[in-house]
Design an enzyme around this catalytic site. Structure first.
Site, PDB file in Angstrom:
ATOM      1  N   CYS A 239     -93.277  49.492 -22.714  1.00  0.00           N
ATOM      2  CA  CYS A 239     -93.786  50.680 -23.435  1.00  0.00           C
ATOM      3  C   CYS A 239     -93.970  51.824 -22.430  1.00  0.00           C
ATOM      4  O   CYS A 239     -94.779  51.717 -21.489  1.00  0.00           O
ATOM      5  CB  CYS A 239     -95.101  50.341 -24.126  1.00  0.00           C
ATOM      6  SG  CYS A 239     -95.038  48.782 -25.043  1.00  0.00           S
TER       7      CYS A 239
ATOM      8  N   CYS B  66    -112.710  43.446 -33.486  1.00  0.00           N
ATOM      9  CA  CYS B  66    -111.325  43.916 -33.547  1.00  0.00           C
ATOM     10  C   CYS B  66    -110.588  43.353 -32.336  1.00  0.00           C
ATOM     11  O   CYS B  66    -111.164  43.280 -31.242  1.00  0.00           O
ATOM     12  CB  CYS B  66    -111.284  45.437 -33.530  1.00  0.00           C
ATOM     13  SG  CYS B  66    -109.603  46.099 -33.534  1.00  0.00           S
TER      14      CYS B  66
ATOM     15  N   CYS C 211     -97.367  53.119 -21.072  1.00  0.00           N
ATOM     16  CA  CYS C 211     -98.453  52.180 -20.777  1.00  0.00           C
ATOM     17  C   CYS C 211     -98.617  51.836 -19.297  1.00  0.00           C
ATOM     18  O   CYS C 211     -97.683  51.367 -18.635  1.00  0.00           O
ATOM     19  CB  CYS C 211     -98.251  50.901 -21.580  1.00  0.00           C
ATOM     20  SG  CYS C 211     -99.674  49.785 -21.404  1.00  0.00           S
TER      21      CYS C 211
ATOM     22  N   ARG D  50    -109.064  57.542 -36.634  1.00  0.00           N
ATOM     23  CA  ARG D  50    -109.780  57.554 -35.351  1.00  0.00           C
ATOM     24  C   ARG D  50    -109.172  58.544 -34.371  1.00  0.00           C
ATOM     25  O   ARG D  50    -107.969  58.490 -34.083  1.00  0.00           O
ATOM     26  CB  ARG D  50    -109.813  56.153 -34.727  1.00  0.00           C
ATOM     27  CG  ARG D  50    -110.637  56.140 -33.419  1.00  0.00           C
ATOM     28  CD  ARG D  50    -110.870  54.744 -32.853  1.00  0.00           C
ATOM     29  NE  ARG D  50    -111.416  53.865 -33.855  1.00  0.00           N
ATOM     30  CZ  ARG D  50    -110.781  52.820 -34.358  1.00  0.00           C
ATOM     31  NH1 ARG D  50    -109.594  52.491 -33.915  1.00  0.00           N
ATOM     32  NH2 ARG D  50    -111.342  52.086 -35.289  1.00  0.00           N
TER      33      ARG D  50
ATOM     34  N   CYS E  19    -113.818  46.223 -29.790  1.00  0.00           N
ATOM     35  CA  CYS E  19    -112.367  46.001 -29.843  1.00  0.00           C
ATOM     36  C   CYS E  19    -111.891  45.418 -28.519  1.00  0.00           C
ATOM     37  O   CYS E  19    -112.036  46.060 -27.476  1.00  0.00           O
ATOM     38  CB  CYS E  19    -111.639  47.312 -30.068  1.00  0.00           C
ATOM     39  SG  CYS E  19    -112.205  48.204 -31.502  1.00  0.00           S
TER      40      CYS E  19
ATOM     41  N   CYS F  11     -98.055  43.132 -17.968  1.00  0.00           N
ATOM     42  CA  CYS F  11     -97.465  42.902 -19.288  1.00  0.00           C
ATOM     43  C   CYS F  11     -95.939  42.992 -19.179  1.00  0.00           C
ATOM     44  O   CYS F  11     -95.405  43.915 -18.551  1.00  0.00           O
ATOM     45  CB  CYS F  11     -97.981  43.944 -20.273  1.00  0.00           C
ATOM     46  SG  CYS F  11     -97.324  43.699 -21.933  1.00  0.00           S
TER      47      CYS F  11
ATOM     48  N   CYS G  75    -105.649  47.784 -38.490  1.00  0.00           N
ATOM     49  CA  CYS G  75    -105.855  49.014 -37.731  1.00  0.00           C
ATOM     50  C   CYS G  75    -104.495  49.351 -37.142  1.00  0.00           C
ATOM     51  O   CYS G  75    -103.986  48.617 -36.294  1.00  0.00           O
ATOM     52  CB  CYS G  75    -106.889  48.766 -36.632  1.00  0.00           C
ATOM     53  SG  CYS G  75    -107.057  50.151 -35.491  1.00  0.00           S
TER      54      CYS G  75
HETATM   55  N1  SAM Z   1    -100.447  44.686 -25.679  1.00  0.00           N
HETATM   56  C1  SAM Z   1    -100.832  44.872 -27.021  1.00  0.00           C
HETATM   57  C2  SAM Z   1     -99.842  45.722 -27.782  1.00  0.00           C
HETATM   58  O1  SAM Z   1     -99.245  46.603 -27.202  1.00  0.00           O
HETATM   59  O2  SAM Z   1     -99.692  45.506 -28.988  1.00  0.00           O
HETATM   60  C3  SAM Z   1    -102.225  45.423 -27.183  1.00  0.00           C
HETATM   61  C4  SAM Z   1    -102.745  46.428 -26.193  1.00  0.00           C
HETATM   62  S1  SAM Z   1    -101.904  48.012 -26.144  1.00  0.00           S
HETATM   63  C5  SAM Z   1    -102.527  48.737 -24.691  1.00  0.00           C
HETATM   64  C6  SAM Z   1    -102.667  48.889 -27.484  1.00  0.00           C
HETATM   65  C7  SAM Z   1    -102.204  50.283 -27.797  1.00  0.00           C
HETATM   66  O3  SAM Z   1    -102.751  51.194 -26.856  1.00  0.00           O
HETATM   67  C8  SAM Z   1    -100.733  50.571 -27.756  1.00  0.00           C
HETATM   68  O4  SAM Z   1    -100.062  50.165 -28.902  1.00  0.00           O
HETATM   69  C9  SAM Z   1    -100.710  52.085 -27.645  1.00  0.00           C
HETATM   70  O5  SAM Z   1    -100.645  52.666 -28.924  1.00  0.00           O
HETATM   71  C10 SAM Z   1    -102.050  52.406 -26.957  1.00  0.00           C
HETATM   72  N2  SAM Z   1    -101.844  52.974 -25.624  1.00  0.00           N
HETATM   73  C11 SAM Z   1    -101.445  52.316 -24.525  1.00  0.00           C
HETATM   74  N3  SAM Z   1    -101.325  53.136 -23.476  1.00  0.00           N
HETATM   75  C12 SAM Z   1    -101.650  54.371 -23.916  1.00  0.00           C
HETATM   76  C13 SAM Z   1    -101.704  55.652 -23.306  1.00  0.00           C
HETATM   77  N4  SAM Z   1    -101.368  55.831 -22.034  1.00  0.00           N
HETATM   78  N5  SAM Z   1    -102.093  56.702 -24.046  1.00  0.00           N
HETATM   79  C14 SAM Z   1    -102.415  56.536 -25.351  1.00  0.00           C
HETATM   80  N6  SAM Z   1    -102.382  55.356 -25.985  1.00  0.00           N
HETATM   81  C15 SAM Z   1    -101.992  54.282 -25.296  1.00  0.00           C
HETATM   82 FE1  SF4 Z   2     -97.880  45.636 -22.888  1.00  0.00          FE
HETATM   83 FE2  SF4 Z   2     -98.911  48.056 -22.724  1.00  0.00          FE
HETATM   84 FE3  SF4 Z   2     -96.846  47.634 -24.327  1.00  0.00          FE
HETATM   85 FE4  SF4 Z   2     -99.275  46.563 -24.943  1.00  0.00          FE
HETATM   86  S1  SF4 Z   2     -98.758  48.732 -24.873  1.00  0.00           S
HETATM   87  S2  SF4 Z   2     -97.273  45.552 -25.036  1.00  0.00           S
HETATM   88  S3  SF4 Z   2    -100.054  46.171 -22.897  1.00  0.00           S
HETATM   89  S4  SF4 Z   2     -96.848  47.458 -22.084  1.00  0.00           S
END
Ligand code: SAM
Ligand code: SF4
Ligand code: DTB
Length: 332
Positions: free
Chosen positions: A67, A138, A70, A270, A107, A63, A198
């Protein structure tokens, strides 16, 4: 949903909360906060029922976003194997398994900044197929344009997950590649398309209680509360910048759930990521505080979630049933 809606009070369903009011809820003695949250919970929901959602990563890793929590960001060395967008049939096999295990919602998440229009054809087919199995659908695909949200709504999408993640003030410490406004715009586009929202966030990222209040304040002052509010406890993954941050105390985690319940009494709250490292007692308190949905299934998107059997034992011990069975109202 409560069996007898006559107990609902318009005063509970406010979207005009002030930040000071939210902070004051966090500052309540724990017992007072939990009593208030649990009392509201009983008015608006079946107190001994949780909804089960199962996650599937339909496109994994690589990606472009940054973030800091992530494991799927291309910028961090997390050892994750990237996978392209899955075929529809393989997604439907996973959905059937989730249904057989008792989930009511499936989801599907993709590691995208935002979906490309050409990817949506296949994603729409996934939504149609999952819905045809009698599961709620979802998606979480990143930022959505209005026309994309409309397309997904037409395919029968029930919920779109897009988290605000944290407070506007702390946000810049976590993500620099998209703005808070971008996130709010996506939520608007989803709502305008008639898809249920959500949206929640992550705690345990080194933020302050004021930031947790700020996140919940944002969610609770949206024009309409999100129907579903995931509260994730950070899953720390090696290679991400947040690996090694001080974990949030379980008491403060439960407080966050309770404040979410008070602010958004009708929403599903949740108890999301982070349950593998959470004690049974913390989870029990979170359910008492108003959590009424979990991710069920041995994997979240890329990290692990409790074993099904472990969850079944926990829910049985607590006398918690899963959504579907008719039960009496406990309000009053
Ligand atoms: N890429 C898309 C986005 O970020 O909008 C969708 C998938 S992203 C993985 C979905 C959500 O997962 C993120 O917004 C974050 O809140 C949560 N998430 C990701 N990594 C995480 C982690 N290590 N611990 C807890 N929540 C996490
Ligand atoms: Fe990409 Fe992870 Fe951020 Fe979603 S949460 S936009 S998968 S880096
Ligand atoms: C949400 O709020 N939490 C889920 C879901 N929405 C998409 C994701 C949690 C991801 C945890 C880290 C991982 O497994 O990759």
């Amino acid at each position: 949903m409560a069996a007898d809606a006559s107990f609902e009070s318009k005063q509970d369903l406010r979207t005009d909360w002030t930040k000071a009011e939210v902070e004051a809820l966090f500052a309540l003695p724990f017992n007072d906060l939990l009593f208030r949250a649990h009392s509201l919970h009983r008015c608006y929901h079946q107190p001994n029922t949780v909804q089960l959602s199962t996650l599937l990563s339909i496109k994994t890793g690589a990606c472009p976003e940054d973030c800091a929590y992530c494991p799927q960001s291309v910028r961090f060395e997390t050892g994750l194997k990237k996978e392209p967008l899955m075929e529809v049939d393989a997604v439907l096999v996973a959905a059937q398994e989730a249904k057989d295990n008792g989930a009511t919602r499936f989801c599907m998440g993709a590691a995208w900044r935002s979906p490309k229009d050409r990817d949506l054809d296949r994603v729409e087919a996934m939504v149609r197929g999952v819905k045809a199995m009698g599961l709620e659908t979802c998606l979480t695909l990143g930022m959505l344009q209005p026309a994309q949200a409309d397309r997904l709504a037409d395919a029968g999408l029930d919920y779109y997950n897009h988290n605000l993640d944290t407070s506007p003030e702390y946000y810049g410490k976590i993500i620099t590649t998209r703005t808070y406004e971008d996130r709010l715009d996506t939520l608007k586009n989803v709502r305008a398309a008639g898809v249920k929202v959500c949206s929640g966030g992550i705690v345990g990222m080194g933020e302050t209680e004021t930031d947790r209040a700020g996140l919940l304040h944002q969610l609770a002052t949206l024009e309409v509360h999100p129907e579903s509010v995931p509260i994730n406890d950070l899953v720390q993954v090696g290679g991400t910048p947040l690996k090694g941050v001080a974990p949030l105390s379980p008491i403060e985690f439960v407080r966050t759930i309770a404040v979410a319940r008070v602010l958004m009494p009708k929403s599903y709250v949740r108890l999301s990521a982070g349950r593998t490292t959470m004690s049974d007692e913390t989870q029990a308190l979170a359910f008492f505080a108003g959590a009424n949905s979990i991710f069920y299934g041995e994997k979240l998107l890329t990290t692990s979630n409790p074993q099904n059997e472990k969850d079944r034992v926990l829910l049985k011990q607590l006398g918690i049933r899963t959504e579907g069975a008719a039960q009496p109202s406990h309000c009053g």
